[in-house]
Design a protein around this motif. Structure first.
Motif, PDB file in Angstrom:
ATOM      1  N   THR A 482      52.105  30.821  49.157  1.00 14.82           N
ATOM      2  CA  THR A 482      50.902  30.388  48.443  1.00 14.82           C
ATOM      3  C   THR A 482      50.652  31.325  47.269  1.00 14.82           C
ATOM      4  OG1 THR A 482      49.464  31.720  49.887  1.00 14.82           O
ATOM      5  CG2 THR A 482      49.853  29.437  50.531  1.00 14.82           C
ATOM      6  N   TRP A 483      50.163  30.732  46.178  1.00 11.40           N
ATOM      7  CA  TRP A 483      49.825  31.505  44.989  1.00 11.40           C
ATOM      8  C   TRP A 483      48.421  31.089  44.562  1.00 11.40           C
ATOM      9  CZ3 TRP A 483      52.802  35.411  43.180  1.00 11.40           C
ATOM     10  CH2 TRP A 483      52.446  35.990  41.967  1.00 11.40           C
ATOM     11  N   PRO A 484      47.431  32.003  44.634  1.00  9.19           N
ATOM     12  CA  PRO A 484      46.049  31.623  44.338  1.00  9.19           C
ATOM     13  C   PRO A 484      45.895  31.048  42.937  1.00  9.19           C
ATOM     14  CG  PRO A 484      46.144  33.808  45.349  1.00  9.19           C
ATOM     15  CD  PRO A 484      47.557  33.427  45.015  1.00  9.19           C
ATOM     16  N   LYS A 485      45.045  30.030  42.832  1.00 11.98           N
ATOM     17  CA  LYS A 485      44.744  29.481  41.511  1.00 11.98           C
ATOM     18  C   LYS A 485      44.001  30.508  40.666  1.00 11.98           C
ATOM     19  CE  LYS A 485      44.513  24.627  42.929  1.00 11.98           C
ATOM     20  NZ  LYS A 485      43.632  23.434  43.064  1.00 11.98           N
ATOM     21  N   VAL A 486      43.188  31.306  41.350  1.00  9.55           N
ATOM     22  CA  VAL A 486      42.433  32.355  40.663  1.00  9.55           C
ATOM     23  C   VAL A 486      42.755  33.693  41.317  1.00  9.55           C
ATOM     24  CG1 VAL A 486      40.151  33.243  40.050  1.00  9.55           C
ATOM     25  CG2 VAL A 486      40.553  30.766  40.091  1.00  9.55           C
ATOM     26  N   ILE A 487      43.291  34.619  40.567  1.00  5.66           N
ATOM     27  CA  ILE A 487      43.637  35.943  41.078  1.00  5.66           C
ATOM     28  C   ILE A 487      42.508  36.893  40.685  1.00  5.66           C
ATOM     29  CG2 ILE A 487      45.285  37.849  41.015  1.00  5.66           C
ATOM     30  CD1 ILE A 487      47.458  35.860  40.369  1.00  5.66           C
ATOM     31  N   THR A 488      41.971  37.587  41.661  1.00  6.36           N
ATOM     32  CA  THR A 488      40.825  38.468  41.423  1.00  6.36           C
ATOM     33  C   THR A 488      41.207  39.713  40.634  1.00  6.36           C
ATOM     34  OG1 THR A 488      41.127  39.704  43.489  1.00  6.36           O
ATOM     35  CG2 THR A 488      39.797  37.695  43.597  1.00  6.36           C
ATOM     36  N   GLU A 489      40.206  40.316  39.989  1.00  4.36           N
ATOM     37  CA  GLU A 489      40.444  41.562  39.270  1.00  4.36           C
ATOM     38  C   GLU A 489      40.864  42.658  40.218  1.00  4.36           C
ATOM     39  OE1 GLU A 489      40.466  42.177  36.039  1.00  4.36           O
ATOM     40  OE2 GLU A 489      40.174  40.048  35.657  1.00  4.36           O
ATOM     41  N   GLU A 490      40.331  42.609  41.468  1.00  7.19           N
ATOM     42  CA  GLU A 490      40.689  43.632  42.459  1.00  7.19           C
ATOM     43  C   GLU A 490      42.187  43.581  42.750  1.00  7.19           C
ATOM     44  OE1 GLU A 490      38.584  43.195  46.094  1.00  7.19           O
ATOM     45  OE2 GLU A 490      39.569  44.893  47.062  1.00  7.19           O
ATOM     46  N   ALA A 491      42.746  42.355  42.865  1.00  2.92           N
ATOM     47  CA  ALA A 491      44.177  42.229  43.123  1.00  2.92           C
ATOM     48  C   ALA A 491      45.002  42.717  41.938  1.00  2.92           C
ATOM     49  CB  ALA A 491      44.509  40.766  43.436  1.00  2.92           C
ATOM     50  N   LEU A 492      44.494  42.443  40.732  1.00  2.00           N
ATOM     51  CA  LEU A 492      45.223  42.864  39.539  1.00  2.00           C
ATOM     52  C   LEU A 492      45.263  44.376  39.381  1.00  2.00           C
ATOM     53  CD1 LEU A 492      44.038  40.241  36.893  1.00  2.00           C
ATOM     54  CD2 LEU A 492      46.282  40.419  37.947  1.00  2.00           C
ATOM     55  N   ASN A 493      44.184  45.038  39.871  1.00  2.00           N
ATOM     56  CA  ASN A 493      44.083  46.486  39.704  1.00  2.00           C
ATOM     57  C   ASN A 493      44.575  47.235  40.918  1.00  2.00           C
ATOM     58  OD1 ASN A 493      42.927  46.192  37.148  1.00  2.00           O
ATOM     59  ND2 ASN A 493      40.886  45.884  38.018  1.00  2.00           N
TER      60      ASN A 493
END
Length: 493
Positions: A482-493
């Motif tokens: 699964t790949w979220p449609k919206v990736i959170t800023e927390e995941a990016l950082n």
């Protein structure tokens, strides 16, 4: 005469409460229909009876003194009891009006209401309050007197009936709660708050302190003036203890999480430095094996076959070590790069992944018919597809094969599948394929580090998704993620 007025009698006989006209000698001048039915006497029988026959309490007091009280006050309200023909006694609310100007003789008009149901409800309420261990208090704002229930006394270990007022309450407040608790009470008494809610600790007679939550409301008179405060007090010591335990656990958990995060950062930093710094001497070893051959040739020295074989093996092992370090370096970098989110096309990502995977011409790649566009991090997703396609080709057991990529959509995610028609993976190995350095099908010439699927899992999880492995039909393997449609800023950082 009042009782001779037929309209008045018809009206009173329609009432759903009892009405009596009583003379000074305690006899009944008139009794309405409801009273006769309630007491189970006929009107004729009632005309021959006196107040004492239906109200036993008057046998213990002076009727004459009671009459004089009615005469002086004109209107009296109180609770009493009635006793019917069967001897059944029940509570009543009595409203008395004294009259001496509409008949030859003075009389009182008495209205009574049966309080049996009200008392039953009150008793049930008291039992419920006792069972729930809820303390009850009633504070008279005019006199300062405070009534507290037995349960409230029990809450602080005091004997029922001991003196209790606001000063007593203040005297057993915990010093740390005193200012806040008193201020809360005064704030409510000032009328600025609609509901009284106070949380404090009170000293128990055993010397310890208990936590309590007190709630209350105002009682007003007919003019709207606040005359009393009534409310409850509940022991919340256990709740407070649980909250404190949870707070401690959360604090400990945060400390552990921070420590774990530091350890992970240190480990990733070590992996990066080790893999980066170790690759330099490995390249030197590769060059040395070549230089040995070249120096021997320049000196016209023919190396024995076993020496040449050792040099070849050394070269292969160094190449394998270099591959391992390269994989470890890539793994340590996952999640440490600040990938920007941008508008992407799925078909473009898949085409680039196939090209970078160097898929043999004998393999067929089937892409989804429908293209999708959304905002996400392109590079990690492309790397996931590239590694899965590489894995399908590398571990296929035939010279030709088919790899199918499927895309489905849920409310919050895209679900991708990479399906091959290779030899498949035994169920017992499904959990191992994502472990670091695991190679289930080592083959000759395979210099991989066993990190491809480990990196795929870390990339997917870093984005906030999950990956699973399933057996395809009739043969082959399906990697579904699964790949979220919206990736959170927390995941990016």
């Amino acid at each position: 005469m009042l009782t001779e007025n037929l309209n008045w009698r018809e009206i009173t006989n329609q009432l759903s409460h009892s009405v009596f006209l009583i003379l000074e000698d305690a006899s009944f001048l008139y009794v309405n229909k409801h009273a006769c039915e309630k007491l189970k006497y006929s009107p004729e029988e009632m005309s021959k009876m006196k107040v004492f026959d239906i109200t036993p309490r008057y046998q213990l007091v002076s009727w004459q003194e009671t009459w004089e009280k009615f005469k002086t006050l004109k209107r009296v309200h109180h609770e009493s009891t009635h006793c019917d023909r069967d001897g059944h006694e029940f509570p009543i609310l009595v409203n008395v009006t004294y009259n001496d100007d509409v008949a030859d003789k003075p009389f009182i008009i008495v209205h009574t209401h049966d309080l049996t149901e009200s008392h039953r409800n009150r008793q049930q309420l008291l039992l419920a309050i006792k069972a729930a261990k809820v303390g009850f208090w009633d504070y008279d704002l005019e006199t300062g007197n405070v009534y507290v229930s037995p349960e409230l006394y029990n809450q602080v270990g005091m004997e029922v009936g001991e003196n209790w007022d606001v000063d007593v309450w203040k005297s057993i407040l915990h010093p740390e709660d005193y200012d806040q608790a008193v201020a809360c009470l005064e704030e409510f008494q000032s009328g600025r708050d609609e509901e009284y809610l106070n949380v404090y600790r009170l000293r128990h007679t055993d010397g310890g302190y208990r936590w309590f939550e007190s709630r209350g409301q105002f009682v007003t008179d007919t003019t709207g003036k606040h005359i009393r405060m009534v409310g409850t007090q509940v022991d919340i010591t256990s709740q407070k203890s649980s909250e404190e335990e949870v707070r401690k656990m959360l604090h400990k958990s945060e400390a552990v999480s921070q420590s774990l995060a530091r350890s992970n950062r240190d480990l990733e930093q070590f992996a990066y430095v080790a893999s980066h710094d170790l690759r330099a001497p490995l390249r030197g070893l590769i060059h040395l094996t070549s230089w040995v051959r070249e120096d021997a040739a320049d000196a016209n020295i023919e190396l024995p076959d076993n020496v040449l074989e050792h040099l070849r093996k050394m070269h292969d092992q160094v190449e394998r070590m270099d591959a391992l370090l390269s994989g470890l370096l890539e793994y340590s970098r996952v999640g440490n790069r600040n990938h920007m989110q941008r508008n992407v096309h799925l078909r473009d990502i898949l085409k680039d992944s196939v090209e970078l995977s160097d898929v043999p011409e004998s393999f067929e790649i089937v892409l989804p018919e429908k293209d999708i566009t959304w905002v996400t991090v392109r590079e990690p997703l492309q790397r996931v597809f590239q590694n899965l396609i590489d894995n399908a080709v590398k571990h296929h057991d035939r010279d030709q094969g088919k790899i199918t990529i499927v895309c489905q959509e849920t409310e919050s995610d895209y679900v991708f599948s990479v399906i091959d028609d290779g030899p498949g993976i035994d169920d017992k190995h499904h959990d191992k394929v994502f472990e670091i350095f695991q190679k289930l099908h080592p083959s000759a010439g395979d210099e991989g580090a066993g990190l491809g699927l480990t990196i795929v899992q870390k990339l997917v999880q870093t984005a906030g998704g999950q990956i699973e492995i399933h057996n395809a039909s009739p043969r082959g393997t399906e990697f579904r993620f699964t790949w979220p449609k919206v990736i959170t800023e927390e995941a990016l950082n």
